[in-house]
Write an enzyme that holds these catalytic residues in place. Structure first.
Site, PDB file in Angstrom:
ATOM      1  N   ASP A 136       0.821  -1.210   0.000  1.00 42.54           N
ATOM      2  CA  ASP A 136       0.000   0.000   0.000  1.00 42.54           C
ATOM      3  C   ASP A 136       0.856   1.262   0.000  1.00 42.54           C
ATOM      4  OD1 ASP A 136      -2.383  -1.481   0.191  1.00 42.54           O
ATOM      5  OD2 ASP A 136      -2.197  -1.602   2.372  1.00 42.54           O
ATOM      6  N   TYR A 179       6.984  -9.445   7.178  1.00 48.65           N
ATOM      7  CA  TYR A 179       6.941  -7.986   7.294  1.00 48.65           C
ATOM      8  C   TYR A 179       7.552  -7.568   8.630  1.00 48.65           C
ATOM      9  CZ  TYR A 179       3.675  -7.231   3.388  1.00 48.65           C
ATOM     10  OH  TYR A 179       3.085  -7.153   2.150  1.00 48.65           O
TER      11      TYR A 179
END
EC number: 5.4.99.12
Length: 270
Positions: free
Chosen positions: A51, A109
């Site tokens: 994103d 992540y």
């Protein structure tokens, strides 16, 4: 011929990964550069679409081409046409069975959170920030309720296009280093906004707003409205995409960030 690339980028400089009509995404920049170098349009397939504001350290893409170039020629040639906020780290020919997205079996992540009464302009876009103290042990206890294969609908964006909300979350680590807290999330795959929604909940527990077992109730409820608001994107990094050993995908170059030594202690999978 199928070529895989390892790509790093500063997510703060782009409106996410996926190509858009305005052309201000990482995919747009990469495909423009590839087209300039190859003198023909090339379309990339990515391991995971990030994103706006989310950084890429271990992003992997592939494309198909008839052009014959050396591996490092793809790296240097493409980088010559990229802005300073994106860089191809490596290039490698792959068999047709390789697919940047579907051949991957796990993603990792990291989230870097700066905990301090005053925000730092030097960390703008590089780390999340919170001005109140956090209880590390409470966040670890809360994270333990999330490990395993579950329906993560409570942490799924309304815009998520995944066919199923069921994912296997292998690991969440919480490590403090000075004024920073480093979070690691490792799973077979993630839903849209899943890591940021998990972060919002962990921080809420860390601030004492909820007990650690609240997160078990949120998970079981399968309702996004039960969870905390989506946390800021600034400190989120796609650090690693795991592939079968047969593809010999080069490891991500994590030394380019100042907190790489902390991440090394967390034993990033190879």
């Amino acid at each position: 011929m199928r070529i895989a690339l390892g790509v790093q980028y500063d997510g703060a400089a782009f409106c996410g990964w996926q190509a858009q009509p305005h052309g201000k995404t990482v995919q747009d920049a990469l495909e423009r550069a590839l087209g300039e170098f190859a003198c023909v349009p090339l379309h990339t397939t990515v391991a995971g679409r990030t994103d706006t504001g989310v950084h890429g350290l271990g992003q992997v893409v592939h494309f198909d081409t008839d052009l014959d170039r050396t591996d490092f020629s793809w790296v240097r040639g493409t980088n010559a046409f990229l802005p300073s906020t994106v860089s191809v780290q490596w290039a490698k020919p792959m068999p047709e069975t390789f697919h940047a997205r579907f051949a991957a079996f796990e993603r990792t992540y990291y989230y870097v959170l700066y905990v301090h009464p005053v925000r730092s302009p030097m960390l703008a876009g590089r780390a999340g920030w919170i001005h109140t103290p956090l209880d590390d042990d409470a966040m670890r206890a809360a994270a333990a309720h999330l490990i395993g294969e579950h329906d993560f609908s409570s942490f799924r964006s309304s815009e998520c296009q995944s066919k199923t909300p069921v994912k296997h979350l292998y690991q969440i680590d919480v490590r403090r280093s000075g004024h920073f807290i480093h979070f690691r999330f490792r799973a077979n795959a993630f839903l849209h906004h899943m890591v940021r929604n998990l972060m919002g909940c962990l921080v809420a527990v860390g601030r004492g707003r909820y007990p650690a077992d609240w997160l078990a109730d949120v998970l079981a409820g399968r309702d996004r409205t039960l969870a905390a608001p989506t946390f800021m994107a600034d400190g989120l990094y796609l650090a690693h995409v795991g592939y079968p050993a047969e593809f010999a995908v080069p490891p991500a170059q994590l030394g380019s960030v100042p907190w790489s030594s902390v991440w090394a202690d967390l034993d990033l999978p190879s």
